[in-house]
Design an enzyme around this catalytic site. Sequence first.
Site, PDB file in Angstrom:
ATOM      1  N   ASN A 155       5.172  -6.813   5.874  1.00 52.54           N
ATOM      2  CA  ASN A 155       4.607  -8.145   5.653  1.00 52.54           C
ATOM      3  C   ASN A 155       4.440  -8.456   4.165  1.00 52.54           C
ATOM      4  OD1 ASN A 155       4.359  -9.037   8.299  1.00 52.54           O
ATOM      5  ND2 ASN A 155       2.306  -8.193   8.555  1.00 52.54           N
ATOM      6  N   GLY A 195       2.435 -14.573   0.372  1.00 57.16           N
ATOM      7  CA  GLY A 195       2.470 -15.726  -0.523  1.00 57.16           C
ATOM      8  C   GLY A 195       2.478 -15.427  -2.002  1.00 57.16           C
ATOM      9  N   GLY A 196       2.428 -14.154  -2.389  1.00 58.12           N
ATOM     10  CA  GLY A 196       2.531 -13.807  -3.797  1.00 58.12           C
ATOM     11  C   GLY A 196       1.334 -14.192  -4.636  1.00 58.12           C
ATOM     12  N   ALA A 232       0.817  -1.218   0.000  1.00 55.99           N
ATOM     13  CA  ALA A 232       0.000   0.000   0.000  1.00 55.99           C
ATOM     14  C   ALA A 232       0.847   1.262   0.000  1.00 55.99           C
ATOM     15  CB  ALA A 232      -0.946  -0.007   1.207  1.00 55.99           C
ATOM     16  N   GLU A 258      -3.488  -2.756   5.357  1.00 56.90           N
ATOM     17  CA  GLU A 258      -3.904  -3.341   6.630  1.00 56.90           C
ATOM     18  C   GLU A 258      -4.088  -2.285   7.713  1.00 56.90           C
ATOM     19  OE1 GLU A 258      -2.728  -7.225   9.420  1.00 56.90           O
ATOM     20  OE2 GLU A 258      -1.381  -6.577   7.816  1.00 56.90           O
ATOM     21  N   GLU A 270      10.066   4.035   6.775  1.00 55.97           N
ATOM     22  CA  GLU A 270       9.948   2.636   7.217  1.00 55.97           C
ATOM     23  C   GLU A 270      10.733   2.465   8.521  1.00 55.97           C
ATOM     24  OE1 GLU A 270       9.472  -0.964   8.157  1.00 55.97           O
ATOM     25  OE2 GLU A 270       8.434  -0.368   6.306  1.00 55.97           O
ATOM     26  N   ARG A 326     -10.984 -18.838   6.235  1.00 54.07           N
ATOM     27  CA  ARG A 326      -9.898 -19.049   7.187  1.00 54.07           C
ATOM     28  C   ARG A 326     -10.389 -19.157   8.628  1.00 54.07           C
ATOM     29  NH1 ARG A 326      -5.263 -15.066   4.501  1.00 54.07           N
ATOM     30  NH2 ARG A 326      -4.809 -16.468   2.767  1.00 54.07           N
TER      31      ARG A 326
END
Length: 522
Positions: free
Chosen positions: A90, A95-96, A63, A485, A82, A343
């Site tokens: 993350n 997992g791409g 993002a 997120e 950062e 999930r």
Amino acid sequence: MSKEKTDRLDDGSRRGFLRKASLGTGAAFGAMALGPAQAKPIEPMPAKWDETADVVVIGSGFAGLAAAIEAKKAGANVIVLEKMRTPGGNSIINGGIIAVPGSAVQKEKGIVDSPEVMAADIFREGQGLSHPELVKVLTASAVSTYEWTINELGVKYREGRVGQEGGHAVPRHLFTHNSSGSGIVNQQLLKLKELGVEPRCTVFMERIIRDADGRVKGVQVREGYRFPNATSGKVKMIRANKAVILAHGGFGADVAYRALHDPKLSAKFGTTNQPGATSEAWRESARIGCNIIQADWIQVGPWTSPDEKGMGLAPSFAGNAAQFGLWVECSSGKRFVNELANRKVRADAVVDRLNKGDQCLAICDAGGGDLLEANRPGALQKIVDAGVAKRYANLDEVAAAYKIPLPALRKTVDHLNRYIQQGKDEEFGRYLSKEAKPIGQGPFYVVRLSPKVHHCMGGIAINTKAQALDVSTDQPIPGLYAAGEAAGGVHGAVRLGSVATVDCLAFGRIAGQNAVKEIAWS
């Protein structure tokens, strides 16, 4: 933070009260408990600013980097901060996979899909808590976002492969060439560098500066910060002429903060997150008046293993076994859940059995292993070499190794094979891929399952322009945006796998595009 600064923040003012409340009882409660008339904090403006930019981005994952690219392309002077030593958060270890409804790959395979179908999946699995206007923006922009990663960033995807995560009605996610989020993040970093911007690492944002007029005007940071030492680094004031964009991610690695929101998620649960996924920016955004929503909806990934740390290798195997193998409980030798349920359903089912002293396994045969190899070349041997997956010649060896009743296990496999042949799972209603074949050819591969904290569905309330909303008015906070997120409202109670990637990229781009349109303050 020095004692002098702490004393100044903790004086008798409502600003000090807000800070104490948010630190003592949880950020969302602390900001809201004062009531609308008191919730809006007043910040003293710095005597001087050490540096100035048009747009300041906090965080360097999907993002934040997407926001920075769009803002810079629009002509803004952009700074990306950062707190950790390397960029990516993350995102660089995910997992791409990216959800793309109506992709060319789906059409080639005869899979009927659309943004509307994907939206229906998000609403259904999110238990009605997803905000419709945000979901509509997300799903409508999914294809164009995917195309942006190819045409503008040069991201490479595996040709002809489409996968299915739990909760999705049909297979719809595509794989980056290296089966990792780094396949996108590294291309974002290259694009930014081409534009003349590089993230500044080890810079911690400790305070958002919101003026008495309600506008966010900059941030207080610590340069040379050494995680997790909150007093490390040199304090510096950075002015944002147009806007600050919060893309700082979730708090899955912060045991104390996540347990405030969900007491069940104590230290006994590991996390898939990188160590820097902590709560400081969440607490700070609440302190200055952001409306934090749905923060107690914290996702626990059902496909992780106790035999490795962090995210590890197990999710790719367990996800493959969910499509081309089976999940069983050891005590009975039976399947215990729809392996492609969302999930939360799967994690709850695994945790329930672990709490009763049982074990849960993901199992596939040689055919399932071949399909995993086709999707993620080298993954199967790597997970076996790491000792996370065990290899057995036949079902007899599997049963003996995990104390499973062999007749029951054989019966379970026979039933699943019948369902595969008839194209309908009579027991759990699992979607059965056309690529799925009857199970029985050795060797068999087994991974133990134990859920870990994975994703924070809640976050800062935003509108469709990615503007952060004020807790006291529900109106946009001038000069403040949020995406990824760090923002809430898209996923509701359950985030569907592969949706976060497109969520972060789409709303990151939206935040960057709109932040530049802000009128600079003087």
